[in-house]
Motif scaffolding. Structure first.
Motif, short mmCIF file in Angstrom:
data_model
loop_
_atom_site.label_atom_id
_atom_site.label_comp_id
_atom_site.label_asym_id
_atom_site.label_seq_id
_atom_site.Cartn_x
_atom_site.Cartn_y
_atom_site.Cartn_z
N GLN A 164 -2.19 17.45 2.38
CA GLN A 164 -2.25 16.16 1.69
C GLN A 164 -1.16 16.07 0.62
N SER A 165 -0.87 14.82 0.22
CA SER A 165 0.00 14.61 -0.93
C SER A 165 -0.84 14.71 -2.19
N VAL A 166 -0.18 15.02 -3.30
CA VAL A 166 -0.90 15.12 -4.57
C VAL A 166 -1.61 13.80 -4.88
N ARG A 208 0.87 -1.18 0.00
CA ARG A 208 0.00 0.00 0.00
C ARG A 208 0.90 1.23 0.00
N VAL A 209 0.35 2.34 -0.48
CA VAL A 209 1.10 3.60 -0.47
C VAL A 209 0.41 4.55 0.49
N VAL A 210 1.19 5.32 1.23
CA VAL A 210 0.62 6.35 2.08
C VAL A 210 1.09 7.71 1.58
N GLY A 211 0.16 8.67 1.58
CA GLY A 211 0.52 10.05 1.26
C GLY A 211 0.82 10.76 2.56
N SER A 212 -0.13 11.57 3.03
CA SER A 212 0.05 12.23 4.33
C SER A 212 -0.73 11.53 5.44
N GLY A 213 -1.40 10.43 5.10
CA GLY A 213 -2.15 9.68 6.11
C GLY A 213 -3.33 10.47 6.67
N HIS A 214 -3.92 11.33 5.86
CA HIS A 214 -5.04 12.15 6.34
C HIS A 214 -6.40 11.48 6.13
N SER A 215 -6.43 10.31 5.54
CA SER A 215 -7.72 9.63 5.38
C SER A 215 -8.14 9.01 6.71
N PHE A 216 -9.45 9.03 6.94
CA PHE A 216 -9.99 8.48 8.18
C PHE A 216 -10.34 7.00 8.02
N SER A 245 -6.40 10.44 -5.35
CA SER A 245 -6.90 9.06 -5.29
C SER A 245 -8.19 8.90 -4.52
N THR A 246 -8.54 9.89 -3.68
CA THR A 246 -9.81 9.81 -2.95
C THR A 246 -10.83 10.84 -3.44
N GLY A 247 -10.49 11.58 -4.49
CA GLY A 247 -11.43 12.59 -5.00
C GLY A 247 -11.52 13.81 -4.10
N THR A 248 -10.42 14.17 -3.47
CA THR A 248 -10.40 15.35 -2.59
C THR A 248 -10.79 16.62 -3.36
N HIS A 249 -11.50 17.51 -2.68
CA HIS A 249 -12.12 18.64 -3.37
C HIS A 249 -12.18 19.88 -2.49
N GLY A 250 -12.47 21.00 -3.12
CA GLY A 250 -12.77 22.23 -2.40
C GLY A 250 -14.25 22.54 -2.58
N GLY A 261 -8.89 22.29 -1.22
CA GLY A 261 -9.78 22.01 -0.11
C GLY A 261 -9.45 22.86 1.10
N ASP A 262 -9.88 22.38 2.27
CA ASP A 262 -9.73 23.15 3.51
C ASP A 262 -8.30 23.26 3.99
N ILE A 263 -7.50 22.25 3.65
CA ILE A 263 -6.11 22.25 4.10
C ILE A 263 -5.22 21.94 2.90
C1 LIG Z 1 -7.66 17.94 8.52
C2 LIG Z 1 -8.23 17.34 7.26
C3 LIG Z 1 -8.81 18.16 6.32
C4 LIG Z 1 -9.35 17.61 5.15
N1 LIG Z 1 -9.93 18.45 4.24
C5 LIG Z 1 -10.48 17.94 3.11
C6 LIG Z 1 -11.09 18.78 2.15
O1 LIG Z 1 -11.16 20.00 2.29
N2 LIG Z 1 -11.64 18.19 1.05
C7 LIG Z 1 -11.63 16.84 0.87
O2 LIG Z 1 -12.15 16.37 -0.15
N3 LIG Z 1 -11.02 16.03 1.74
C8 LIG Z 1 -10.45 16.55 2.86
N4 LIG Z 1 -9.83 15.71 3.74
C9 LIG Z 1 -9.65 14.30 3.38
C10 LIG Z 1 -8.32 14.12 2.67
O3 LIG Z 1 -8.13 15.11 1.67
C11 LIG Z 1 -8.25 12.76 1.95
O4 LIG Z 1 -8.45 11.73 2.87
C12 LIG Z 1 -6.93 12.58 1.19
O5 LIG Z 1 -6.94 11.34 0.53
C13 LIG Z 1 -5.73 12.65 2.11
O6 LIG Z 1 -4.55 12.77 1.35
P1 LIG Z 1 -3.26 12.02 1.86
O7 LIG Z 1 -2.10 12.47 1.06
O8 LIG Z 1 -3.15 12.12 3.33
O9 LIG Z 1 -3.63 10.55 1.43
P2 LIG Z 1 -3.62 9.20 2.31
O10 LIG Z 1 -4.70 9.26 3.30
O11 LIG Z 1 -2.24 8.95 2.79
O12 LIG Z 1 -4.00 8.15 1.15
C14 LIG Z 1 -5.23 8.24 0.52
C15 LIG Z 1 -5.31 7.17 -0.57
O13 LIG Z 1 -4.41 7.51 -1.61
C16 LIG Z 1 -3.57 6.42 -1.88
N5 LIG Z 1 -2.28 6.93 -2.31
C17 LIG Z 1 -1.50 7.85 -1.71
N6 LIG Z 1 -0.39 8.06 -2.44
C18 LIG Z 1 -0.47 7.23 -3.52
C19 LIG Z 1 0.36 6.98 -4.63
N7 LIG Z 1 1.53 7.62 -4.79
N8 LIG Z 1 -0.03 6.07 -5.53
C20 LIG Z 1 -1.20 5.40 -5.40
N9 LIG Z 1 -2.03 5.60 -4.36
C21 LIG Z 1 -1.67 6.51 -3.44
C22 LIG Z 1 -3.49 5.66 -0.58
O14 LIG Z 1 -3.12 4.31 -0.77
C23 LIG Z 1 -4.92 5.78 -0.10
O15 LIG Z 1 -5.72 4.82 -0.72
C24 LIG Z 1 -9.29 16.21 4.91
C25 LIG Z 1 -8.69 15.38 5.87
C26 LIG Z 1 -8.17 15.94 7.04
C27 LIG Z 1 -7.55 15.04 8.07
#
Ligand SMILES: Cc1cc2nc3c(=O)[nH]c(=O)nc-3n(C[C@H](O)[C@H](O)[C@H](O)COP(=O)(O)OP(=O)(O)OC[C@H]3O[C@@H](n4cnc5c(N)ncnc54)[C@H](O)[C@@H]3O)c2cc1C
Length: 414
Positions: A120-122, A52-60, A127-132, A115-117
């Motif tokens: 996160q990693s690109v 598995r890959v982790v970005g910033s680990g911000h997913s719940f 990969s989760t459809g993060t949005h503003g 989005g709000d913060i």
């Molecule tokens: C404080 C906070 C604020 C937030 N605000 C918003 C917001 O405004 N809008 C919104 O939509 N969401 C928001 N989120 C949710 C957040 O944006 C998502 O959960 C996002 O996926 C987190 O990014 P990350 O880099 O931490 O990814 P992670 O949680 O580390 O990973 C997310 C997914 O991406 C995959 N992944 C990561 N890197 C790679 C790679 N290189 N190749 C393949 N897969 C990869 C991981 O395996 C995992 O499945 C927020 C979360 C927090 C904690």
């Protein structure tokens, strides 16, 4: 590179940002080049370790949890190329969004929305459809025009809309289940400044003017603050846009509301979008049809006032344009997103279960990174291209090397 590519890496416990998910991977590795990613994926396959890959680990959700190999791409950051003429920027997948704004600005470019913060990693955000927020704007995955992916076979493949559109539509939002994204090419806008205005007003006043404000503002959102029954509103407009008349802030704003209300600001977009989120929380968010937004919001408010009055965390209300990524929660649906929160240290299960029941009634699609209890059968009913996605996943990773318990429960394998 030595044969024993795992030798200098200690496995240890991993925890996500909120602290609600932890795992003990056998190995955690920080590849510093694409070649190292390939070698790690190949070595993991030989050892039978899932990846598995982790970005910033911000997913719940337990998206990154694995007892196999966890890849951290913090050493694969930076802008590879940025071209103001085409508006395209290619970046390393591990780049944190906050590290993107200034180099893009130097190239005369900016992300269309954020989005709000910006922690996160690109690749994680894509990969989760993060949005503003913004009724004419789509989520970050829709800004992607190309991805570079290391597949389960250890091959580097280029995925783009111009290449194989099916694989591309599957790869835009794919929860790390197709392989390791190493680079992403994003369609950007010419750099722009935003005018930020924040204010608080009674919830009823906010709802009465909601449609008008959403239509008139590039980015409008509000937080409903329970207890006080007030809306903390935020409007961001490109500076050249005419703005509408502001509501006056009540003179006796509580300390809680003052956290959301600041002086007007004008700055480059990437300096305006992100807020700070210092208190740990857990979150559930659903995207529902835009027309249902106000009614759903009223039901969530009634739920909190009547059954969960102790929950003091605000509810966020945003808008989003429809898109066409197969697993995007806004797939072919102009949407409103509503998110509920609770302090990470406090009980949330009953409240979130009740909120999810309301979102279900609106055929809401959960944010992939946030808490929900939807199953594969639920998703199959919500996503018209669900089976097509499963077929692409199966084709790219037939042995399920990139699946973990959570994604296996959603996607199956075979
Ligand atoms: C404080 C906070 C604020 C937030 N605000 C918003 C917001 O405004 N809008 C919104 O939509 N969401 C928001 N989120 C949710 C957040 O944006 C998502 O959960 C996002 O996926 C987190 O990014 P990350 O880099 O931490 O990814 P992670 O949680 O580390 O990973 C997310 C997914 O991406 C995959 N992944 C990561 N890197 C790679 C790679 N290189 N190749 C393949 N897969 C990869 C991981 O395996 C995992 O499945 C927020 C979360 C927090 C904690």
């Amino acid at each position: 590179m030595s044969d024993n590519i795992f030798d200098n890496i200690d496995g240890h416990a991993w925890t996500n940002w909120a602290g609600n998910i932890s795992a003990t991977p056998q190995q955690i590795a920080r590849p510093a080049s694409e070649a190292e990613v390939v070698a790690l994926v190949q070595k993991a396959a030989q050892s039978g370790l899932p990846v598995r890959v982790v970005g910033s680990g911000h997913s719940f959700q337990p998206l990154c949890a694995t007892d196999g190999l966890l890849l951290n791409l913090d050493d694969l950051q930076g802008v590879v190329s940025a071209d103001s003429a085409s508006g395209l920027a290619t970046v390393w997948a591990g780049t944190k969004l906050h590290a993107l704004g200034e180099p893009l600005l130097e190239a005369g470019l900016a992300l269309e929305n954020m989005g709000d913060i910006d922690r996160q990693s690109v690749a994680g955000a894509i990969s989760t459809g993060t949005h503003g927020t913004g009724p004419t704007l789509r989520n970050l995955s829709s800004q992607v025009v190309g991805l570079q992916l290391v597949t389960a076979a250890g091959e580097i493949v280029e995925i783009s809309a111009d290449g194989d559109p099916s694989i591309f539509k599957a790869a835009q939002v794919s929860l790390g289940s197709l392989g390791v994204i190493t680079q992403a090419t994003l369609r950007c806008l010419p750099a722009y400044r935003l005018h930020e205005r924040t204010w608080a007003e009674p919830f009823a006043d906010c709802m009465a003017r909601l449609d008008e404000r959403i239509a008139a503002t590039r980015h409008f959102e509000f937080f409903w603050v329970p207890g006080e029954d007030m809306a903390a509103c935020k409007a961001l407009q490109p500076v050249e846009t005419e703005t509408w008349q502001l509501s006056e802030n009540p003179p006796d704003l509580s300390e809680r509301l003052r956290r959301y209300v600041g002086p007007e600001r004008v700055e480059w977009s990437h300096r305006i979008f992100p807020s700070e989120r210092n208190n740990r929380f857990v979150e559930m968010e659903f995207a529902i049809a835009a027309a249902d937004g106000p009614a759903c919001m009223q039901e969530i408010r009634a739920l909190m006032q009547e059954r969960h009055p102790s929950v003091q965390w605000p509810v966020e209300y945003r808008t989003l344009a429809a898109d066409d990524s197969w697993l995007s929660p806004t797939y072919q649906r102009q949407s409103v997103t509503i998110s509920v929160h609770q302090a990470a240290a406090l009980p949330y299960a009953d409240f979130f279960a009740d909120a999810e029941a309301i979102f279900r009634n609106y055929r809401g699609r959960p944010h992939w990174g946030k808490l929900h209890s939807h199953t594969a059968a639920d998703f199959a009913a919500l996503y018209p291209r669900w089976n097509d996605f499963l077929a692409v996943r199966q084709e790219l990773d037939p042995k399920g090397r990139f699946l973990n318990e959570h994604t296996l429960s959603l996607f199956g394998n075979g």
